[in-house]
Enzyme design. Sequence first.
Site, PDB file in Angstrom:
ATOM      1  N   GLU A   1      13.537 -24.868  16.333  1.00 15.31           N
ATOM      2  CA  GLU A   1      14.323 -26.283  15.993  1.00 15.31           C
ATOM      3  C   GLU A   1      13.765 -27.466  17.076  1.00 15.31           C
ATOM      4  O   GLU A   1      13.639 -28.541  16.508  1.00 15.31           O
ATOM      5  CB  GLU A   1      15.697 -25.983  15.824  1.00 15.31           C
ATOM      6  CG  GLU A   1      15.955 -25.110  14.609  1.00 15.31           C
ATOM      7  CD  GLU A   1      17.479 -24.679  14.682  1.00 15.31           C
ATOM      8  OE1 GLU A   1      17.904 -24.394  13.742  1.00 15.31           O
ATOM      9  OE2 GLU A   1      18.059 -24.961  15.841  1.00 15.31           O
TER      10      GLU A   1
ATOM     11  N   GLU B   1      16.870 -29.742  19.709  1.00 17.60           N
ATOM     12  CA  GLU B   1      17.272 -28.579  18.740  1.00 17.60           C
ATOM     13  C   GLU B   1      18.218 -29.219  17.537  1.00 17.60           C
ATOM     14  O   GLU B   1      18.012 -28.770  16.341  1.00 17.60           O
ATOM     15  CB  GLU B   1      18.059 -27.467  19.540  1.00 17.60           C
ATOM     16  CG  GLU B   1      18.546 -26.421  18.883  1.00 17.60           C
ATOM     17  CD  GLU B   1      19.569 -25.404  19.490  1.00 17.60           C
ATOM     18  OE1 GLU B   1      20.298 -24.913  18.960  1.00 17.60           O
ATOM     19  OE2 GLU B   1      19.410 -25.478  20.834  1.00 17.60           O
TER      20      GLU B   1
ATOM     21  N   ASP C   1      16.981 -28.982  13.663  1.00 19.01           N
ATOM     22  CA  ASP C   1      17.780 -28.342  12.556  1.00 19.01           C
ATOM     23  C   ASP C   1      17.697 -29.241  11.352  1.00 19.01           C
ATOM     24  O   ASP C   1      17.601 -28.580  10.271  1.00 19.01           O
ATOM     25  CB  ASP C   1      19.042 -28.022  13.013  1.00 19.01           C
ATOM     26  CG  ASP C   1      20.071 -27.376  12.146  1.00 19.01           C
ATOM     27  OD1 ASP C   1      19.577 -26.212  11.661  1.00 19.01           O
ATOM     28  OD2 ASP C   1      20.961 -27.799  11.740  1.00 19.01           O
TER      29      ASP C   1
END
Length: 283
Positions: A164, A88, A92
Amino acid sequence: MPDSIADCRFEVGNRQLVFGNVCSAIIHRALKNPETIPDLDLLETVLAYNFKDRALLERAITHRSWAHEKVAPGDERQARKLHNESLEFLGDSVLGLVVSNYLCDSYPGGTEGELSRMKHRLVSAPTLAQASQGLNLGDFLRFGRGEEKSGGRQKNALLADVFEAITGAIFLDGGLAAATNFVCYALRDELEGADPQTAAKADYKTMLQERLQAERRAAPRYTVIETLGPPHQRIFHVEVSWDGGSIQGEGHSIKAAEAAAARAALEGMRLDEAEINTEEADV
């Protein structure tokens, strides 16, 4: 790397046709039992991407609550090897790069403020959660029993997180070009709909703060003044104040009321400027 969304669509076009025939009911039936491993073949069809390393995909859809149920109590290090939080984190950054590159190519004359506002909307949690819902990603997530019972599959924050994480996993598996294809595919409507004017209208709070900062003034302050109406039809009155004055706005949520107040403040500042300019011209 593809030059446009059209290029991205061309590269995954065949997969999109397959996904168009996958109905949500089939997905729900395939994943009825949360204890089983999700159908990764079906998920790859949904994502329009085939993983070389399926372990990355499994990890991308694994929430920390599931991982902690599979390791010894307190073994955080082992749990981190199973859940998706590091993916994640990576995703991002990859998502920000892909979206920034797209915006710079699409709006070469855009100001930094305009590009930032468009990017902010495109990579925001609500936008990513909506994209996850469109792909039914919540149905593929692996949760622990507690998170499952609390409705984790419908939580926008977790849906944004898995978007993400999958972006990060695709980047590790196939590189930046593959991640770009996925982002262009999954966010195609949002990317096509992005423009400086729409982003500005949706982000009056940022515009007000940027204006005050440019004038080296203190940041605005928002205060809920009044709440009216029954629980299902609340109307919030919010006052925004700054060193030059204050004004109120209203909306059906605090966020909407704050935006309305910020918009009113900006309009008031423009009127004041127009009056000053008129007076100077008369002199």
